[in-house]
Scaffold this active site. Structure first.
Site, mmCIF file in Angstrom:
data_model
loop_
_atom_site.group_PDB
_atom_site.id
_atom_site.type_symbol
_atom_site.label_atom_id
_atom_site.label_comp_id
_atom_site.label_asym_id
_atom_site.label_seq_id
_atom_site.Cartn_x
_atom_site.Cartn_y
_atom_site.Cartn_z
ATOM 1 C CE1 TYR A 41 -37.315 27.526 43.791
ATOM 2 C CE2 TYR A 41 -35.313 28.312 42.747
ATOM 3 C CZ TYR A 41 -36.453 27.546 42.714
ATOM 4 O OH TYR A 41 -36.723 26.788 41.598
ATOM 5 C CG HIS A 99 -42.254 28.865 40.640
ATOM 6 N ND1 HIS A 99 -41.505 29.102 41.769
ATOM 7 C CD2 HIS A 99 -41.797 27.668 40.169
ATOM 8 C CE1 HIS A 99 -40.645 28.129 41.964
ATOM 9 N NE2 HIS A 99 -40.813 27.232 41.010
#
Length: 265
Positions: A41, A99
């Site tokens: 992010y 992730h």
């Protein structure tokens, strides 16, 4: 040690430094104590800015981040987890996820690295994200430390029944990202009707439905302060058994996060 709060604040696509920091600070002021970010992010330091702006002690917050798919070799996982810890400006990461089990993911390298990070005190808890049931089971069997959470897309249009059962069986949290399906739940007649019945929004109904489920923790992302507060208010919405049964019976399967390399494809 930080306490895990079921309803978290997601920071996906909060890439502007001020928007992210102010969003995190406002979420904490609203009542959120669980903040979710990721290396991918590119906002871990902005999340830390928001945490530091708030009046809540860091020890009372739970901040999770995720290893990117190119950082999953043994050495890269360890090195970049330490970099994440430094960007988050914390003594240890409350929860570190893998992730996605793609690209550089190798159970023989990635999982021992996670165990090492816990042993070394860089990370408090291990998480996995977007694993198929067979991949999740393999990881649980290989890891020395327990899996604290498995994060997947989860909402009334993508319930993830098998992964929910595994969470119940193994005693970890099923953390639900995209819990309102990027507001596609607002287009579902059943959810619209239940929202009207309670004088609330389809988004609140979706969050309340997830919170009614054992070991499920939704993490809605919201940029506007109004949406942040509305999502938090969903904790007070009590759906009755008929509402829950009607949502359970929705016959529509739809992912909002799907791409060719995803593990299930």
């Amino acid at each position: 040690m930080s306490t895990f709060d079921r309803l978290g604040y997601g920071t996906y696509k909060l890439e502007d430094p001020e928007e992210c920091a102010s969003g995190v600070a406002h979420a904490i002021e609203t009542g959120y104590r669980h903040i979710d970010t990721a290396q991918g992010y590119d906002n871990e330091s902005y999340v830390a800015d928001g945490v530091e702006r708030s009046a809540v002690d860091r020890d009372d917050l739970f901040v999770a981040t995720k290893l990117s798919t190119d950082n999953l070799s043994y050495d890269d996982a360890i090195a970049t987890a330490k970099e994440s810890r430094d960007r988050l400006r914390t003594d240890s990461i409350d929860l570190l996820y893998v992730h996605w089990p793609i690209h550089s993911y190798d159970p023989e390298e990635t999982l021992p690295a996670l165990d090492h990070l816990v042993d070394e005190g860089v990370v408090d808890r291990i998480g996995l994200s977007n694993f198929r049931p067979d991949q999740l089971t393999e990881a649980i069997d290989r890891l020395d430390h327990e899996v604290f959470a498995h994060q997947v897309e989860c909402h009334p249009l993508c319930w993830q029944d098998e992964l929910h059962e595994l969470a119940r069986e193994h005693g970890h949290w099923l953390v639900a990202y995209s819990p309102i399906a990027r507001n596609r739940v607002a287009d579902v007649d059943t959810i619209q009707e239940i929202a009207a019945k309670h004088g609330t929004t389809p988004a609140a109904v979706s969050l309340a439905w997830l919170l009614s489920k054992e070991c499920v923790a939704p993490i809605p992302k919201a940029a506007s302060h109004d949406h942040v507060e509305a999502n938090w208010a969903a904790r007070e919405l009590e759906l009755d058994a008929e509402d829950i049964d009607r949502i359970d019976a929705i016959d529509r399967e739809e992912r909002v996060v799907d791409f060719e390399e995803a593990p299930w494809n």
